[in-house]
Design a protein around this motif. Structure first.
Motif, PDB file in Angstrom:
ATOM      1  N   PHE A  57      14.202  61.709  80.437  1.00 27.23           N
ATOM      2  CA  PHE A  57      14.666  62.694  81.774  1.00 27.23           C
ATOM      3  C   PHE A  57      15.601  63.520  81.265  1.00 27.23           C
ATOM      4  O   PHE A  57      16.192  64.398  81.962  1.00 27.23           O
ATOM      5  CB  PHE A  57      14.190  61.993  83.480  1.00 27.23           C
ATOM      6  N   TYR A  58      17.227  62.396  81.466  1.00 27.82           N
ATOM      7  CA  TYR A  58      18.505  62.710  81.182  1.00 27.82           C
ATOM      8  C   TYR A  58      19.018  63.252  79.831  1.00 27.82           C
ATOM      9  O   TYR A  58      20.328  63.054  79.370  1.00 27.82           O
ATOM     10  CB  TYR A  58      19.558  62.296  81.496  1.00 27.82           C
ATOM     11  N   GLU A  81       7.472  67.049  83.006  1.00 26.62           N
ATOM     12  CA  GLU A  81       8.126  66.803  84.037  1.00 26.62           C
ATOM     13  C   GLU A  81       7.313  65.804  85.680  1.00 26.62           C
ATOM     14  O   GLU A  81       7.435  65.351  85.551  1.00 26.62           O
ATOM     15  CB  GLU A  81       9.275  67.224  84.011  1.00 26.62           C
ATOM     16  N   ALA A  82       6.471  67.281  85.778  1.00 27.45           N
ATOM     17  CA  ALA A  82       5.991  66.931  87.140  1.00 27.45           C
ATOM     18  C   ALA A  82       4.989  66.098  87.113  1.00 27.45           C
ATOM     19  O   ALA A  82       4.978  65.203  87.930  1.00 27.45           O
ATOM     20  CB  ALA A  82       4.774  68.056  87.724  1.00 27.45           C
ATOM     21  N   GLU A  83       4.451  66.007  85.835  1.00 29.13           N
ATOM     22  CA  GLU A  83       3.627  64.315  86.682  1.00 29.13           C
ATOM     23  C   GLU A  83       4.190  62.917  85.613  1.00 29.13           C
ATOM     24  O   GLU A  83       3.773  62.148  86.555  1.00 29.13           O
ATOM     25  CB  GLU A  83       2.351  65.090  84.600  1.00 29.13           C
ATOM     26  N   ALA A  84       5.403  63.296  84.940  1.00 32.74           N
ATOM     27  CA  ALA A  84       6.109  62.056  84.526  1.00 32.74           C
ATOM     28  C   ALA A  84       6.774  61.766  86.212  1.00 32.74           C
ATOM     29  O   ALA A  84       7.079  60.459  86.688  1.00 32.74           O
ATOM     30  CB  ALA A  84       7.289  61.973  83.847  1.00 32.74           C
ATOM     31  N   LEU A  91      12.542  72.872  89.043  1.00 30.81           N
ATOM     32  CA  LEU A  91      12.506  74.017  88.890  1.00 30.81           C
ATOM     33  C   LEU A  91      13.317  75.198  89.540  1.00 30.81           C
ATOM     34  O   LEU A  91      13.766  76.282  88.420  1.00 30.81           O
ATOM     35  CB  LEU A  91      11.235  74.062  89.971  1.00 30.81           C
ATOM     36  N   LEU A  92      14.312  74.666  89.853  1.00 30.63           N
ATOM     37  CA  LEU A  92      15.494  75.692  89.948  1.00 30.63           C
ATOM     38  C   LEU A  92      16.487  75.615  88.830  1.00 30.63           C
ATOM     39  O   LEU A  92      16.794  76.275  87.572  1.00 30.63           O
ATOM     40  CB  LEU A  92      16.523  74.874  91.363  1.00 30.63           C
ATOM     41  N   LEU A  93      16.913  74.140  87.982  1.00 31.64           N
ATOM     42  CA  LEU A  93      17.721  73.828  87.290  1.00 31.64           C
ATOM     43  C   LEU A  93      16.806  74.624  85.717  1.00 31.64           C
ATOM     44  O   LEU A  93      17.247  75.646  85.262  1.00 31.64           O
ATOM     45  CB  LEU A  93      17.398  72.500  86.613  1.00 31.64           C
TER      46      LEU A  93
END
Length: 499
Positions: free
Chosen positions: A96-97, A108-111, A156-158
């Motif tokens: 993720f990073y 990402e949502a699924e993970a 989502l904001l990022l």
């Protein structure tokens, strides 16, 4: 060839070193933000469980249970810290990073959802083996929902902020393309046509500069392959895309090793493009990798599923599309009279011709005037397009920008000649000028919307459009259709590439 100056002692950090430190601190910041949101999510879950007044009929039940099993938040701190540790390790392992553009928001949502649910279930098992009747089970359900919601909202904001900066030329990575043949040019066209991916093309390396045809986009030639290190330093390159033709593949290990030594990220665009397919399946024969052309996915059950989806979507949307079509027809009649509908022969699946319907966006004698405008063509390949076509009417210009001129093609979808999603139907004269590998896009039903339309519409070169169409045909799934629909809507609303 660029002359190589003598090596000098480096007194200050290089651009790549500064970027490396910047990325490291960015990753640390993202990790700490996630940890804070996990903690905040559990706090919110505690409030929902013990302090929120629920509406009827849940208010009495929740209140009674909350009073009976009241537990101070401090008792949950060891659980929260355990969950933060587990999710932190899990997110690091999932990458993720790392600064990667491979993961979409849906990925990402699924993970995130899978990781949070798995780790909370693990924590519940540990907690209830230790203290079976002390902690509320409901708080863990609330925690899963609140933590997933906060982490997804944050990402989502990022993504929104990042794309806002990229679309304005800020914070992009400078990219060097190694290779100037057809494959390298495709990569460069794709980079320049998609500013939202966060890359800025610095130029390319090849033995010979590209000889540009009339109206062709000119890219900056920065040297030959031996100038890789110096160009990376001088141009402050952050990403290298190696797009060599297959006859230069003997240089590939050397170039990759030099990128690794310089600490520059690199990607390789394989020249399987010359084999007339865009994706392959990899097989192994006693350890030897073999490339096998990937099959078209739209047949059998997949084709039936896609057809069912098309019919359901068209029929369910009729209450919206019919009044809209009537309004558009009235506007066209007021603006330029009849005919309202423009009929044109197009090429469908397996090269079969069919009549394609559109709202008329040009003057009635547009086809007769086409020969006069051939010299002003701004599209590449077999396409014919003019950015400010004088034949387009006032209403037609708006219809083209919003793609509403294609609304009558829903009738083609109902007739089974087209699909909602698929390669755009080509004109017979365009197909006559196809190269052999272009014909693979004709193996599936043409569509009302397509992947190139979602990614850049007319700003993408013709070869890149065909490559995307082939990718779609070889990787079709219902979820891919839904993704393209979600991508097409903002592309249409923005009007980007519509001309």
């Amino acid at each position: 060839m660029i002359e190589h100056p003598p090596a000098q002692e480096k007194q200050t950090p290089t651009t790549r070193q500064r970027l490396h430190h910047q990325r490291r601190w960015t990753m640390v910041g993202l990790f700490l933000a996630d940890q804070a949101l996990i903690f905040a999510g559990f706090v919110l879950a505690y409030i929902l469980r013990y302090q929120v007044s629920w509406p009827p009929p849940f208010d009495r039940i929740i209140a009674e249970v909350a009073i009976e099993n009241q537990v101070p938040f401090s008792a949950f701190l060891p659980i929260v810290f355990m969950l933060q540790l587990l999710l932190g390790v899990r997110f690091i392992m999932r990458g993720f990073y790392r600064s990667s553009r491979r993961m979409t928001l849906l990925d990402e949502a699924e993970a995130i959802a899978g990781s949070v649910i798995t780790m909370i279930a693990l924590v519940m098992v540990v907690v209830f083996l230790y203290r079976p009747f002390f902690y509320s089970r409901l708080i863990f359900a609330f925690a899963a929902i609140t933590i997933i919601g906060l982490l997804l909202s944050w990402r989502l904001l990022l993504i929104g902020i990042r794309h806002w900066f990229w679309s304005r030329g800020l914070g992009r990575e400078r990219v060097l393309v190694v290779g100037g043949t057809g494959l390298g040019q495709l990569v460069m066209h794709a980079l320049t046509a998609s500013p939202g991916v966060g890359y800025t093309l610095a130029g390319y390396l090849s033995e010979q500069p590209i000889i540009a045809a009339n109206r062709a986009r000119v890219f900056q030639h920065l040297g030959d392959l031996d100038d890789l290190e110096q160009v990376i330093e001088q141009q402050q390159i952050q990403q290298v895309i190696i797009a060599l033709p297959f006859w230069n593949y003997d240089r590939l290990p050397e170039l990759a090793a030099r990128c690794q030594q310089l600490g520059v990220e690199y990607q390789i665009a394989p020249d399987i493009y010359q084999l007339s397919f865009d994706r392959v399946d990899i097989m192994h024969l006693s350890g030897v990798p073999l490339l096998q052309p990937k099959e078209i996915q739209l047949h059998g059950l997949n084709l039936a599923l896609k057809r069912t989806f098309d019919l359901a979507a068209v029929l369910l949307s009729l209450p919206l599309t019919l009044p809209l079509a009537a309004m558009i027809a009235l506007l066209i009649w007021i603006d330029s009279g009849r005919p309202i509908i423009f009929r044109q022969q197009r090429i469908g699946k397996h090269g079969r011709p069919f009549t394609c319907y559109k709202f008329r966006t040009m003057v009635p004698d547009a086809e007769q005037r086409r020969q006069e405008l051939l010299a002003h063509n701004e599209a590449d390949g077999p396409l014919f397009k003019i950015r400010d076509d004088p034949r387009v009417t006032r209403v037609g210009r708006w219809l083209r920008r919003t793609s509403l001129d294609e609304l009558p093609q829903l009738w083609n979808v109902l007739r089974g000649e087209m699909s909602l999603i698929g390669p755009r139907p080509a004109l017979p004269e365009e197909v006559a000028r196809y190269e052999p590998w272009h014909h693979r896009r004709l193996e599936v039903q043409p569509g009302l919307a397509c992947l190139p339309q979602a990614l850049g519409r007319s700003e993408i070169s013709f070869d890149e459009q065909v490559r995307l169409d082939i990718y779609y045909a070889e990787n079709w799934s219902l979820s891919l259709d839904l993704r393209i629909l979600m991508m097409v809507i903002p592309a249409i609303l923005s009007g980007r590439g519509a001309w």
